[in-house]
Design a protein around this motif. Structure first.
Motif, mmCIF file in Angstrom:
data_model
loop_
_atom_site.group_PDB
_atom_site.id
_atom_site.type_symbol
_atom_site.label_atom_id
_atom_site.label_comp_id
_atom_site.label_asym_id
_atom_site.label_seq_id
_atom_site.Cartn_x
_atom_site.Cartn_y
_atom_site.Cartn_z
ATOM 1 N N UNK A 213 0.805 -1.227 0.000
ATOM 2 C CA UNK A 213 0.000 0.000 0.000
ATOM 3 C C UNK A 213 0.837 1.274 0.000
ATOM 4 N N UNK A 214 0.353 2.272 -0.751
ATOM 5 C CA UNK A 214 1.012 3.580 -0.758
ATOM 6 C C UNK A 214 0.306 4.577 0.142
ATOM 7 N N UNK A 215 -0.959 4.329 0.468
ATOM 8 C CA UNK A 215 -1.712 5.263 1.291
ATOM 9 C C UNK A 215 -1.687 4.889 2.778
ATOM 10 N N UNK A 216 -2.315 3.784 3.121
ATOM 11 C CA UNK A 216 -2.410 3.374 4.527
ATOM 12 C C UNK A 216 -1.324 2.340 4.820
ATOM 13 N N UNK A 217 -0.367 2.755 5.623
ATOM 14 C CA UNK A 217 0.791 1.914 5.920
ATOM 15 C C UNK A 217 0.625 1.244 7.281
ATOM 16 N N UNK A 218 1.000 -0.022 7.356
ATOM 17 C CA UNK A 218 1.040 -0.734 8.630
ATOM 18 C C UNK A 218 2.373 -0.468 9.311
ATOM 19 N N UNK A 219 2.320 0.016 10.549
ATOM 20 C CA UNK A 219 3.519 0.195 11.354
ATOM 21 C C UNK A 219 3.508 -0.938 12.371
ATOM 22 N N UNK A 220 4.303 -1.934 12.123
ATOM 23 C CA UNK A 220 4.235 -3.159 12.912
ATOM 24 C C UNK A 220 4.466 -2.887 14.386
ATOM 25 N N UNK A 221 3.560 -3.422 15.200
ATOM 26 C CA UNK A 221 3.644 -3.245 16.636
ATOM 27 C C UNK A 221 3.085 -1.919 17.126
ATOM 28 N N UNK A 222 2.654 -1.040 16.197
ATOM 29 C CA UNK A 222 2.166 0.282 16.594
ATOM 30 C C UNK A 222 0.767 0.576 16.062
ATOM 31 N N UNK A 223 0.504 0.282 14.783
ATOM 32 C CA UNK A 223 -0.809 0.572 14.211
ATOM 33 C C UNK A 223 -0.741 0.960 12.751
ATOM 34 N N UNK A 224 -1.481 1.990 12.375
ATOM 35 C CA UNK A 224 -1.560 2.415 10.975
ATOM 36 C C UNK A 224 -1.338 3.928 10.866
#
Length: 228
Positions: A213-224
């Motif tokens: 994804x270019x818009x909504x990124x997953x930040x592992x262990x933190x959220x989006x």
């Protein structure tokens, strides 16, 4: 949820302000450096800016002037400076309020609420209606239309609310718990499947490649976060 920016290099004061604002339902970002605070303040993603006058790298008046060159959002100065000339200068540059340290955190919350209400009355009841645009994605919050590369895409109510919330707070990481409580208005601990499923559905509708994804990124262990 209203988003408040606190630009304050005294961590104890900033955290006290944040805690009281959290208790009253506000989302808060704290920045301790004047230069970084200026970049955040002019980003257009905050409902109120609370700024100290004496900051490293950029002072509060410089930040105030930069905000006023772009926006009329409420700006509240908090400062240990008690001279009338400092208050006159701050208000003259366009500050909406001036609080002298030490002050009651409850008073700060009351003033934040008052200035938000006043600003919304001045701007009219459709203050929240705007067009959010990033690359090929466009959301009209008045008509609730979502366009992807010029073509309308249909969203469910919760998908739409989640997308608008993330787009309205770009480059900020939100936990799944926070997103659930904000969008679904329920306390939520542990089970994050609802948020994850909705993000996956949104990606399928807006992303060229949902797996990357270019818009909504997953930040592992933190959220989006919504990238801009």
């Amino acid at each position: 949820m209203k988003h408040i920016l606190i630009i304050e290099d005294d961590a104890n004061i900033a955290e006290l302000e944040r805690d009281y604002l959290h208790l009253h339902g506000y989302h808060v970002t704290i920045i301790g450096d004047g230069l970084l605070g200026l970049k955040h303040a002019v980003s257009g993603t905050y409902d109120v800016v609370i700024v100290d006058l004496m900051l490293p790298n950029k002072d509060g008046l410089q930040i105030l002037k930069a905000v006023r060159s772009k926006s009329e959002i409420p700006v509240i100065i908090v400062s240990a400076k008690t001279d009338d000339i400092d208050k006159i200068r701050g208000l003259g540059y366009g500050a909406d309020d001036y609080l002298t340290k030490p002050f009651s955190p409850a008073e700060l919350v009351a003033r934040v609420k008052s200035h938000i209400n006043r600003y919304e009355r001045l701007m009219g009841k459709n203050i929240g209606a705007e067009i959010l645009i990033h690359k090929g994605l466009e959301v009209n919050t008045a008509s609730h239309q979502v366009l992807v590369n010029g073509k309308e895409v249909i969203f469910t109510a919760k998908e739409y609310e989640l997308l608008v919330f993330l787009m309205s707070h770009p480059n900020i990481v939100f936990s799944k718990d926070h997103l659930f409580m904000t969008i679904w208005n329920e306390e939520h601990f542990g089970d994050t499947a609802t948020v994850a499923v909705h993000v996956q559905k949104i990606r399928k509708k807006i992303e060229k490649n949902p797996a990357n994804p270019q818009y909504i990124e997953t930040i592992w262990g933190a959220g989006y976060r919504f990238n801009v």
